[in-house]
Design a protein around this motif. Sequence first.
Motif, PDB file in Angstrom:
ATOM      1  N   CYS A 119       0.832  -1.185   0.046  1.00  0.00           N
ATOM      2  CA  CYS A 119      -0.029   0.023  -0.214  1.00  0.00           C
ATOM      3  C   CYS A 119       1.163   1.131  -0.085  1.00  0.00           C
ATOM      4  CB  CYS A 119      -0.956   0.009   1.315  1.00  0.00           C
ATOM      5  SG  CYS A 119      -0.363   0.284   2.969  1.00  0.00           S
ATOM      6  N   PRO A 120       0.468   2.416  -0.511  1.00  0.00           N
ATOM      7  CA  PRO A 120       1.156   3.496  -0.685  1.00  0.00           C
ATOM      8  C   PRO A 120       1.689   4.012   0.894  1.00  0.00           C
ATOM      9  CG  PRO A 120      -0.620   3.751  -1.992  1.00  0.00           C
ATOM     10  CD  PRO A 120      -0.891   2.527  -1.193  1.00  0.00           C
ATOM     11  N   GLY A 121       0.827   3.937   1.831  1.00  0.00           N
ATOM     12  CA  GLY A 121       1.089   4.608   3.193  1.00  0.00           C
ATOM     13  C   GLY A 121       2.097   4.234   3.766  1.00  0.00           C
ATOM     14  N   VAL A 122       2.688   2.780   3.372  1.00  0.00           N
ATOM     15  CA  VAL A 122       3.773   2.487   4.300  1.00  0.00           C
ATOM     16  C   VAL A 122       5.118   2.872   3.825  1.00  0.00           C
ATOM     17  CG1 VAL A 122       2.955   0.124   4.172  1.00  0.00           C
ATOM     18  CG2 VAL A 122       4.465   0.745   2.250  1.00  0.00           C
ATOM     19  N   ARG A 123       5.283   3.656   2.672  1.00  0.00           N
ATOM     20  CA  ARG A 123       6.500   4.618   2.115  1.00  0.00           C
ATOM     21  C   ARG A 123       7.798   3.560   2.235  1.00  0.00           C
ATOM     22  NH1 ARG A 123       4.849   5.990  -1.239  1.00  0.00           N
ATOM     23  NH2 ARG A 123       6.430   7.544  -1.432  1.00  0.00           N
ATOM     24  N   VAL A 124       7.682   2.658   1.959  1.00  0.00           N
ATOM     25  CA  VAL A 124       8.984   1.673   1.920  1.00  0.00           C
ATOM     26  C   VAL A 124       9.344   1.391   0.421  1.00  0.00           C
ATOM     27  CG1 VAL A 124       9.951  -0.467   2.470  1.00  0.00           C
ATOM     28  CG2 VAL A 124       8.428   0.912   4.060  1.00  0.00           C
ATOM     29  N   GLY A 125      10.829   1.796  -0.143  1.00  0.00           N
ATOM     30  CA  GLY A 125      11.237   1.273  -1.173  1.00  0.00           C
ATOM     31  C   GLY A 125      12.557   0.932  -0.963  1.00  0.00           C
ATOM     32  N   TYR A 126      13.429   0.703  -2.231  1.00  0.00           N
ATOM     33  CA  TYR A 126      14.818   0.142  -1.948  1.00  0.00           C
ATOM     34  C   TYR A 126      15.640   0.275  -3.244  1.00  0.00           C
ATOM     35  CZ  TYR A 126      13.053  -4.416  -4.223  1.00  0.00           C
ATOM     36  OH  TYR A 126      12.497  -5.041  -4.855  1.00  0.00           O
ATOM     37  N   LEU A 127      16.783   0.197  -3.194  1.00  0.00           N
ATOM     38  CA  LEU A 127      17.697   0.063  -4.151  1.00  0.00           C
ATOM     39  C   LEU A 127      18.579  -1.130  -4.072  1.00  0.00           C
ATOM     40  CD1 LEU A 127      19.332   3.828  -4.342  1.00  0.00           C
ATOM     41  CD2 LEU A 127      17.946   2.699  -5.943  1.00  0.00           C
ATOM     42  N   VAL A 128      18.947  -1.684  -5.319  1.00  0.00           N
ATOM     43  CA  VAL A 128      19.886  -2.903  -5.250  1.00  0.00           C
ATOM     44  C   VAL A 128      20.741  -2.318  -6.415  1.00  0.00           C
ATOM     45  CG1 VAL A 128      20.205  -5.240  -6.051  1.00  0.00           C
ATOM     46  CG2 VAL A 128      18.065  -4.408  -5.149  1.00  0.00           C
ATOM     47  N   GLY A 129      22.272  -2.506  -5.802  1.00  0.00           N
ATOM     48  CA  GLY A 129      23.343  -2.148  -7.004  1.00  0.00           C
ATOM     49  C   GLY A 129      24.752  -2.583  -6.274  1.00  0.00           C
ATOM     50  N   ASN A 130      25.682  -2.183  -7.187  1.00  0.00           N
ATOM     51  CA  ASN A 130      26.904  -2.489  -6.672  1.00  0.00           C
ATOM     52  C   ASN A 130      27.297  -1.826  -5.256  1.00  0.00           C
ATOM     53  OD1 ASN A 130      29.955  -1.513  -6.473  1.00  0.00           O
ATOM     54  ND2 ASN A 130      30.097  -2.609  -8.484  1.00  0.00           N
ATOM     55  N   PRO A 131      27.804  -2.801  -4.359  1.00  0.00           N
ATOM     56  CA  PRO A 131      27.852  -2.708  -2.975  1.00  0.00           C
ATOM     57  C   PRO A 131      28.713  -1.311  -2.423  1.00  0.00           C
ATOM     58  CG  PRO A 131      29.154  -4.547  -3.645  1.00  0.00           C
ATOM     59  CD  PRO A 131      28.479  -4.166  -4.835  1.00  0.00           C
ATOM     60  N   GLU A 132      29.644  -0.695  -3.447  1.00  0.00           N
ATOM     61  CA  GLU A 132      30.350   0.273  -3.382  1.00  0.00           C
ATOM     62  C   GLU A 132      29.434   1.739  -3.451  1.00  0.00           C
ATOM     63  OE1 GLU A 132      33.961   0.944  -5.761  1.00  0.00           O
ATOM     64  OE2 GLU A 132      34.836  -1.147  -5.010  1.00  0.00           O
ATOM     65  N   LEU A 133      28.559   1.602  -4.322  1.00  0.00           N
ATOM     66  CA  LEU A 133      27.575   2.503  -4.443  1.00  0.00           C
ATOM     67  C   LEU A 133      26.595   2.528  -3.532  1.00  0.00           C
ATOM     68  CD1 LEU A 133      26.456   4.881  -6.470  1.00  0.00           C
ATOM     69  CD2 LEU A 133      25.167   3.220  -7.501  1.00  0.00           C
ATOM     70  N   ILE A 134      25.989   1.517  -3.077  1.00  0.00           N
ATOM     71  CA  ILE A 134      25.362   1.410  -1.969  1.00  0.00           C
ATOM     72  C   ILE A 134      25.781   1.888  -0.859  1.00  0.00           C
ATOM     73  CG2 ILE A 134      23.789  -0.380  -0.453  1.00  0.00           C
ATOM     74  CD1 ILE A 134      22.765   0.214  -3.281  1.00  0.00           C
ATOM     75  N   LYS A 135      27.233   1.662  -0.442  1.00  0.00           N
ATOM     76  CA  LYS A 135      27.878   2.135   0.704  1.00  0.00           C
ATOM     77  C   LYS A 135      27.725   3.731   0.632  1.00  0.00           C
ATOM     78  CE  LYS A 135      29.994   0.757   4.503  1.00  0.00           C
ATOM     79  NZ  LYS A 135      29.282   0.088   5.603  1.00  0.00           N
ATOM     80  N   LYS A 136      28.088   4.500  -0.416  1.00  0.00           N
ATOM     81  CA  LYS A 136      27.890   5.726  -0.716  1.00  0.00           C
ATOM     82  C   LYS A 136      26.558   6.129  -0.371  1.00  0.00           C
ATOM     83  CE  LYS A 136      31.681   6.012  -3.836  1.00  0.00           C
ATOM     84  NZ  LYS A 136      31.979   6.140  -5.412  1.00  0.00           N
ATOM     85  N   ILE A 137      25.582   5.613  -0.653  1.00  0.00           N
ATOM     86  CA  ILE A 137      24.233   6.090  -0.398  1.00  0.00           C
ATOM     87  C   ILE A 137      23.869   5.884   0.927  1.00  0.00           C
ATOM     88  CG2 ILE A 137      21.971   5.650  -1.118  1.00  0.00           C
ATOM     89  CD1 ILE A 137      22.672   5.007  -3.923  1.00  0.00           C
ATOM     90  N   GLN A 138      24.307   4.819   1.586  1.00  0.00           N
ATOM     91  CA  GLN A 138      24.191   4.541   2.855  1.00  0.00           C
ATOM     92  C   GLN A 138      24.520   5.720   3.927  1.00  0.00           C
ATOM     93  OE1 GLN A 138      25.590   0.840   4.534  1.00  0.00           O
ATOM     94  NE2 GLN A 138      25.446   1.608   6.615  1.00  0.00           N
ATOM     95  N   ARG A 139      25.718   6.441   3.436  1.00  0.00           N
ATOM     96  CA  ARG A 139      26.389   7.544   4.153  1.00  0.00           C
ATOM     97  C   ARG A 139      25.352   8.751   3.834  1.00  0.00           C
ATOM     98  NH1 ARG A 139      31.495   5.361   2.473  1.00  0.00           N
ATOM     99  NH2 ARG A 139      31.560   6.554   0.843  1.00  0.00           N
ATOM    100  N   ARG A 140      24.772   8.813   2.760  1.00  0.00           N
ATOM    101  CA  ARG A 140      23.856   9.896   2.552  1.00  0.00           C
ATOM    102  C   ARG A 140      22.583   9.900   3.415  1.00  0.00           C
ATOM    103  NH1 ARG A 140      24.765  13.647  -1.431  1.00  0.00           N
ATOM    104  NH2 ARG A 140      26.473  12.925  -2.897  1.00  0.00           N
ATOM    105  N   ALA A 141      22.093   8.472   3.364  1.00  0.00           N
ATOM    106  CA  ALA A 141      21.151   8.382   4.123  1.00  0.00           C
ATOM    107  C   ALA A 141      21.363   8.570   5.608  1.00  0.00           C
ATOM    108  CB  ALA A 141      20.540   6.851   3.914  1.00  0.00           C
ATOM    109  N   THR A 142      22.448   8.052   6.117  1.00  0.00           N
ATOM    110  CA  THR A 142      22.764   8.238   7.640  1.00  0.00           C
ATOM    111  C   THR A 142      22.698   9.796   7.829  1.00  0.00           C
ATOM    112  OG1 THR A 142      24.085   6.355   7.457  1.00  0.00           O
ATOM    113  CG2 THR A 142      24.672   8.016   9.327  1.00  0.00           C
TER     114      THR A 142
END
Length: 369
Positions: free
Chosen positions: A214-237
């Motif tokens: 349902c839209p109200g949960v507001r949950v999404g995700y990314l799957v990708g190269n772990p180096e890129l995911i690690k950089k995005i994790q820092r942005r998220a933090t």
Amino acid sequence: MADSISFSRGAPSADIVDIDGLKEAAVRAFEKDPAGVAGYGTAIGYVPLRRWIAEKHGVPEDHVIVTNGSMQADAFLFDEVVSPGDAVVVERPTYDRTLLGLRERGADVRLIGLQSDGIDVDELRAELEGGLRPKLAHIIPSFQNPGGSTLSLEKRHALLELAAQYGFLIFEDDPYFDVRFTGEPLPRILELDAPDGGTPTNVVYACSFSKTVCPGVRVGYLVGNPELIKKIQRRATNTYIAPSQVSQAIVYEFVSGDRFPAALQNVKEALAERAGTLGKALKEHLPQASFVQPEGGYFLWVELPEGEGHDCAKIAKEAADRGVQIVKGTDFLVEGGENAFRLAYSAVTADKIDDGVRRLAEAVEAAKG
């Protein structure tokens, strides 16, 4: 005025959301993991859901980050990859929020035509051979928003070859993959780039539970190269410390539970009926219109004949006067689209669609006059 009928919002109507199943999932989440649900967590997302997503896609967990909706995932990716002046390829037309996000970041947005089987790969190849060097290509491969088309298998392979040859990243924005209601499923571009759970080199993948839970949960995700995911994790933090553990825990309990398969099937059956009814109504009341009948997803893109003075802004106003809401075609393009509009059938029950299209046809004629 007659009852309002909205073809404007890409969201399911409440009658096809498994509210009881979500309530049960919420109770289970708090009973099974009270500390994890109530705590901050970390920027990677709720750990059991992250693990479930990794298993779904056959990748290691460090390839995944779970976010507050897929638009948050999009924003993190754009901020990490796109700098002002960078060329970014998008489909013509494309999701209006994608255009907005890229233009706000100063990207040089390059629109490539959309065909009934997805982006025009020949047009893209010609642009690349002519000197275009994009940093990123944003692709909505499944039941495209707003066009409704699905990228063919041949074009998926061709895009990967072009990405490898010219050094750009494919952003596979795929929130509708699991709401296919007819036709044969196709492999994700991610799977073609990294078969057997390997590390993707040319693709980063985004998806959402808004369309399947349902839209109200507001949950999404990314799957990708772990180096890129690690950089995005820092942005998220740095942005929010951690996404909502409550929402993600409820989603995890729901999608890993017994009710989810039937709930998803119910959504697909309802969407199939609504899409079919909409296509039939358009053929009857707006026979001059052209559109791709979608095999899944939430949207149908309508084009009226060019050269006949159609103005989607006027059509939208006339439709609103008749209690019908649509979205103008110009919202999904940098230029053009005056003869087009998007219809979202996901929130309109089948019994209201014919009347809505009949009123819309009246609006089209009134706008011409």
